[in-house]
Design a protein around this motif. Sequence first.
Motif, mmCIF file in Angstrom:
data_model
loop_
_atom_site.group_PDB
_atom_site.id
_atom_site.type_symbol
_atom_site.label_atom_id
_atom_site.label_comp_id
_atom_site.label_asym_id
_atom_site.label_seq_id
_atom_site.Cartn_x
_atom_site.Cartn_y
_atom_site.Cartn_z
ATOM 1 N N ARG A 110 0.805 -1.220 0.000
ATOM 2 C CA ARG A 110 0.000 0.000 0.000
ATOM 3 C C ARG A 110 0.837 1.268 0.000
ATOM 4 N N ALA A 111 2.147 1.134 -0.090
ATOM 5 C CA ALA A 111 3.008 2.330 -0.110
ATOM 6 C C ALA A 111 2.880 3.034 -1.461
ATOM 7 N N ARG A 112 2.758 4.350 -1.422
ATOM 8 C CA ARG A 112 2.616 5.135 -2.649
ATOM 9 C C ARG A 112 3.993 5.626 -3.076
ATOM 10 N N MET A 113 4.662 4.827 -3.903
ATOM 11 C CA MET A 113 6.006 5.118 -4.397
ATOM 12 C C MET A 113 6.121 4.592 -5.824
ATOM 13 N N ARG A 114 7.167 5.049 -6.512
ATOM 14 C CA ARG A 114 7.380 4.612 -7.891
ATOM 15 C C ARG A 114 8.590 3.680 -7.934
ATOM 16 N N TRP A 115 8.402 2.501 -8.547
ATOM 17 C CA TRP A 115 9.514 1.551 -8.645
ATOM 18 C C TRP A 115 10.620 2.085 -9.550
ATOM 19 N N SER A 116 10.262 2.976 -10.471
ATOM 20 C CA SER A 116 11.304 3.569 -11.330
ATOM 21 C C SER A 116 12.309 4.360 -10.483
ATOM 22 N N ASP A 117 11.816 4.995 -9.403
ATOM 23 C CA ASP A 117 12.730 5.711 -8.505
ATOM 24 C C ASP A 117 13.667 4.737 -7.791
ATOM 25 N N VAL A 118 13.125 3.566 -7.427
ATOM 26 C CA VAL A 118 13.953 2.565 -6.739
ATOM 27 C C VAL A 118 15.087 2.098 -7.653
ATOM 28 N N TRP A 119 14.734 1.745 -8.909
ATOM 29 C CA TRP A 119 15.768 1.218 -9.812
ATOM 30 C C TRP A 119 16.787 2.287 -10.187
ATOM 31 N N LEU A 120 16.313 3.534 -10.314
ATOM 32 C CA LEU A 120 17.265 4.626 -10.602
ATOM 33 C C LEU A 120 18.242 4.807 -9.445
ATOM 34 N N THR A 121 17.728 4.744 -8.218
ATOM 35 C CA THR A 121 18.611 4.870 -7.055
ATOM 36 C C THR A 121 19.526 3.663 -6.925
ATOM 37 N N VAL A 122 19.016 2.460 -7.275
ATOM 38 C CA VAL A 122 19.863 1.264 -7.263
ATOM 39 C C VAL A 122 21.057 1.443 -8.194
ATOM 40 N N GLN A 123 20.799 1.995 -9.364
ATOM 41 C CA GLN A 123 21.905 2.238 -10.310
ATOM 42 C C GLN A 123 22.907 3.240 -9.743
ATOM 43 N N GLN A 124 22.385 4.296 -9.093
ATOM 44 C CA GLN A 124 23.278 5.336 -8.571
ATOM 45 C C GLN A 124 24.109 4.848 -7.393
ATOM 46 N N VAL A 125 23.508 4.055 -6.505
ATOM 47 C CA VAL A 125 24.248 3.622 -5.317
ATOM 48 C C VAL A 125 24.973 2.299 -5.541
ATOM 49 N N GLY A 126 24.688 1.604 -6.636
ATOM 50 C CA GLY A 126 25.324 0.314 -6.893
ATOM 51 C C GLY A 126 26.387 0.381 -7.977
ATOM 52 N N PRO A 127 26.034 0.155 -9.233
ATOM 53 C CA PRO A 127 27.041 0.123 -10.300
ATOM 54 C C PRO A 127 27.883 1.391 -10.401
ATOM 55 N N GLU A 128 27.280 2.549 -10.184
ATOM 56 C CA GLU A 128 28.043 3.788 -10.320
ATOM 57 C C GLU A 128 29.028 3.994 -9.171
ATOM 58 N N ALA A 129 28.864 3.244 -8.088
ATOM 59 C CA ALA A 129 29.797 3.356 -6.951
ATOM 60 C C ALA A 129 30.925 2.336 -7.019
ATOM 61 N N LEU A 130 30.871 1.411 -7.986
ATOM 62 C CA LEU A 130 31.874 0.341 -8.030
ATOM 63 C C LEU A 130 33.309 0.857 -8.192
ATOM 64 N N PRO A 131 33.563 1.849 -9.055
ATOM 65 C CA PRO A 131 34.964 2.288 -9.211
ATOM 66 C C PRO A 131 35.610 2.770 -7.917
ATOM 67 N N ILE A 132 34.923 3.617 -7.161
ATOM 68 C CA ILE A 132 35.528 4.143 -5.929
ATOM 69 C C ILE A 132 35.625 3.047 -4.866
ATOM 70 N N VAL A 133 34.625 2.157 -4.812
ATOM 71 C CA VAL A 133 34.704 1.040 -3.852
ATOM 72 C C VAL A 133 35.869 0.125 -4.215
#
Length: 380
Positions: free
Chosen positions: A155-178
Amino acid sequence: MKLAATATDLAKLELRRESDALVLVFSGSWSIHAKQPDFHQVEKAFAEKPPTRLVFETNGLKSWDSGLMTFLQKTCDLGRTTKTTIDYSKLPEGAQGLMRLAEAVPEKETGKSSTEKSLFYRLGSSSLVLVADLGEFFTFIGETTVAFGRFLIGRARMRWSDVWLTVQQVGPEALPIVALISFLVGLILGFVGAVQLQQFGASIYVANLVGLAMVREMGAMMAGIIMCGRTGAAFAAQLGSMKVSEEIDALQTLGLSPIEFLVLPRMLALILMMPLLVLFADFVGIIGGLVVSLAILDITFQQYVNQTIGAIDLTNFSTGIIKSTVFGVIVAVTGCLRGMQCGDSSASVGLAATSAVVTGITGIIVADAIFAVVFNILGM
């Protein structure tokens, strides 16, 4: 050619008392570049007997600029400390308007105090701020828990597109510095272990040292600190900017919960990606130790791999994964909380981002210390 100021052009100030009122008589030319009367005589008059009314007379005033306004403002500040009634009616019309404007416009909150406060005042203020922060923290945790519960029942009012966009930003895009930081940490651990263990002919245990250190502690902690500086600050800046531009107010006006619509996608993405980032950091860190072993120790690739596999069991592996999940929650909570607490000015966005990083790193270190004690008690 610049003419010298005549005696009648000099800024003059006379003080006289009329019953309980203190009258300040300004005359001459009050310019910012001209020498002004000593303000100490005004302070002395207040110290001798604080007036109940403060009056300004300017009949003999020939010209004025910000020099007069600065003196008036200092006098009025002194009068406010003694709760003195201030009468602006005999000031020039322009000066009256500026003084009323100065009273009407509040000072910007930049987090910096212009005057030194006493120790007890600062302790009291800090205590009040701490209590208020704790209240906001627990309120935020409660609202986030409710939002997560609504997410679990769909029942949460959120967009899954926001979740996947944030997943990309905090995951694959962080791999080089990690990868860079983890490799260097593994390299450092390998060098330290090699120098010490070589003295006892136990060079092979460099693999144990690097593997256990990365899997149990350094992988999760370094990934958490990197994500705190990179992602936590970004969360705070994004939400803070939305608050400054009143986008969060607009969501509330539309009946959407900012916690569900903005905070929940970011928390889900970070909680999902942190264990994966830690696994990647562990692997890269172990590679760093392998490079040192192959370069300066008489250890083969197969020996290093076998020794590492033998040293790391499921218990050690699971401790790092548990920590990574908790660290992900800490980074997400501190980043989103500071963003939602952001003030209404652009300067507050920078302060919110800085506060998110400091709070997040402190939380990670404290949580890691608690984990060390708990795991020791549990024999893990």
